[in-house]
Scaffold this motif. Structure first.
Motif, short mmCIF file in Angstrom:
data_model
loop_
_atom_site.label_atom_id
_atom_site.label_comp_id
_atom_site.label_asym_id
_atom_site.label_seq_id
_atom_site.Cartn_x
_atom_site.Cartn_y
_atom_site.Cartn_z
N LEU A 53 0.84 -1.20 0.00
CA LEU A 53 0.00 0.00 0.00
C LEU A 53 0.88 1.25 0.00
N ASP A 54 1.69 1.38 -1.03
CA ASP A 54 2.67 2.47 -1.12
C ASP A 54 2.07 3.86 -1.00
N ASP A 55 0.92 4.09 -1.57
CA ASP A 55 0.35 5.43 -1.64
C ASP A 55 -0.59 5.77 -0.49
N TYR A 56 -0.52 5.02 0.60
CA TYR A 56 -1.47 5.20 1.70
C TYR A 56 -0.74 5.52 3.00
N LYS A 57 -1.49 6.10 3.91
CA LYS A 57 -1.00 6.37 5.27
C LYS A 57 -1.69 5.40 6.22
N ALA A 58 -1.06 5.10 7.32
CA ALA A 58 -1.62 4.17 8.31
C ALA A 58 -3.00 4.62 8.78
N ALA A 59 -3.20 5.92 8.91
CA ALA A 59 -4.49 6.46 9.38
C ALA A 59 -5.63 6.16 8.41
N ALA A 74 -8.50 0.31 2.36
CA ALA A 74 -7.58 1.45 2.20
C ALA A 74 -8.32 2.58 1.51
N LEU A 75 -8.21 3.78 2.10
CA LEU A 75 -8.81 4.99 1.52
C LEU A 75 -7.70 5.99 1.25
N LYS A 76 -7.65 6.52 0.04
CA LYS A 76 -6.64 7.55 -0.26
C LYS A 76 -6.89 8.78 0.59
N HIS A 77 -8.15 9.20 0.65
CA HIS A 77 -8.58 10.34 1.46
C HIS A 77 -9.84 9.92 2.19
N PRO A 78 -9.92 10.13 3.49
CA PRO A 78 -11.08 9.67 4.26
C PRO A 78 -12.42 10.13 3.72
N PHE A 104 2.45 -1.24 10.01
CA PHE A 104 2.52 -0.60 8.71
C PHE A 104 3.78 0.25 8.66
N GLU A 105 4.66 -0.08 7.70
CA GLU A 105 5.92 0.65 7.59
C GLU A 105 6.39 0.60 6.14
N ASN A 106 6.83 1.76 5.64
CA ASN A 106 7.36 1.87 4.28
C ASN A 106 6.41 1.33 3.21
N GLY A 107 5.11 1.58 3.39
CA GLY A 107 4.12 1.17 2.41
C GLY A 107 3.73 -0.29 2.45
N ILE A 108 4.19 -1.03 3.46
CA ILE A 108 3.86 -2.45 3.59
C ILE A 108 3.07 -2.67 4.87
N GLY A 119 -6.79 -15.63 20.52
CA GLY A 119 -7.25 -14.25 20.53
C GLY A 119 -8.51 -14.10 21.35
N ARG A 120 -9.22 -13.02 21.11
CA ARG A 120 -10.43 -12.70 21.87
C ARG A 120 -11.61 -13.59 21.53
N GLY A 121 -11.63 -14.14 20.33
CA GLY A 121 -12.76 -14.97 19.93
C GLY A 121 -13.95 -14.17 19.44
N ASN A 122 -13.73 -12.91 19.08
CA ASN A 122 -14.82 -12.11 18.54
C ASN A 122 -14.34 -11.32 17.33
N ASN A 123 -15.29 -10.86 16.53
CA ASN A 123 -14.96 -10.01 15.40
C ASN A 123 -14.44 -8.70 15.92
N ARG A 124 -13.42 -8.13 15.25
CA ARG A 124 -12.81 -6.91 15.78
C ARG A 124 -11.95 -6.22 14.72
N PHE A 125 -11.70 -4.94 14.96
CA PHE A 125 -10.75 -4.19 14.16
C PHE A 125 -9.39 -4.32 14.84
N ILE A 126 -8.34 -4.37 14.03
CA ILE A 126 -6.98 -4.46 14.55
C ILE A 126 -6.36 -3.07 14.49
N THR A 127 -5.84 -2.61 15.59
CA THR A 127 -5.25 -1.27 15.67
C THR A 127 -3.85 -1.29 15.07
N LEU A 128 -3.59 -0.30 14.22
CA LEU A 128 -2.25 -0.13 13.67
C LEU A 128 -1.48 0.84 14.54
N PRO A 129 -0.24 0.48 14.90
CA PRO A 129 0.55 1.39 15.74
C PRO A 129 0.95 2.65 14.99
#
Length: 129
Positions: A53-59, A74-78, A104-108, A119-129
């Motif tokens: 994901l070279d053209d994206y930011k972690a946010a 992945a969204l280019k702009h929110p 997420f580092e250097n586009g990867i 894990g927790r055993g439930n559906n969830r979003f994974i937080t990116l540092p």
């Protein structure tokens, strides 16, 4: 040698067949070109999903664990939903029961699905540092 019984949450033969089908599926190559490329790796302790994901930011990235699926968005702009790209990877076992973390580092984007740790055993979003 029968490898079906093991300490893991999945059947090794089933997982090998799934990987083979995944990489031979023409839709995988098509999505790699039109959405973003994904590679799958295996180590002794983890399944690793890498997304280029070279053209994206972690946010602007989201990773969701949903039963037997991993959904990467992945969204280019929110505010621009027409620039949204998404890939869903269907696993042959419930990944929601496994520890999942991502970085997420250097586009990867790297997503680690533990073979060992639960894990927790439930559906969830994974937080990116």
């Amino acid at each position: 040698m029968n490898r079906k019984k093991n300490d893991h949450c999945y059947d090794l033969d089933q997982m090998e067949k799934w990987l083979e089908n995944y990489f031979l599926d023409p839709l995988t190559s098509y999505c790699d070109m039109t959405q973003f490329r994904i590679d799958l790796y295996e180590t002794e302790k983890d399944w690793i999903v890498e997304a280029v994901l070279d053209d994206y930011k972690a946010a602007n990235l989201s990773v969701k664990v949903e039963d037997m699926k991993l959904i990467i968005t992945a969204l280019k702009h929110p505010s621009a939903s027409n620039e949204r790209k998404e890939r869903t990877i269907d696993f042959p076992f419930p990944i929601k029961n496994q520890k999942v973390c991502a970085s997420f580092e250097n586009g990867i984007l790297e997503i680690f699905i533990s073979k060992i740790e639960k894990g927790r055993g439930n559906n969830r979003f994974i937080t990116l540092p």
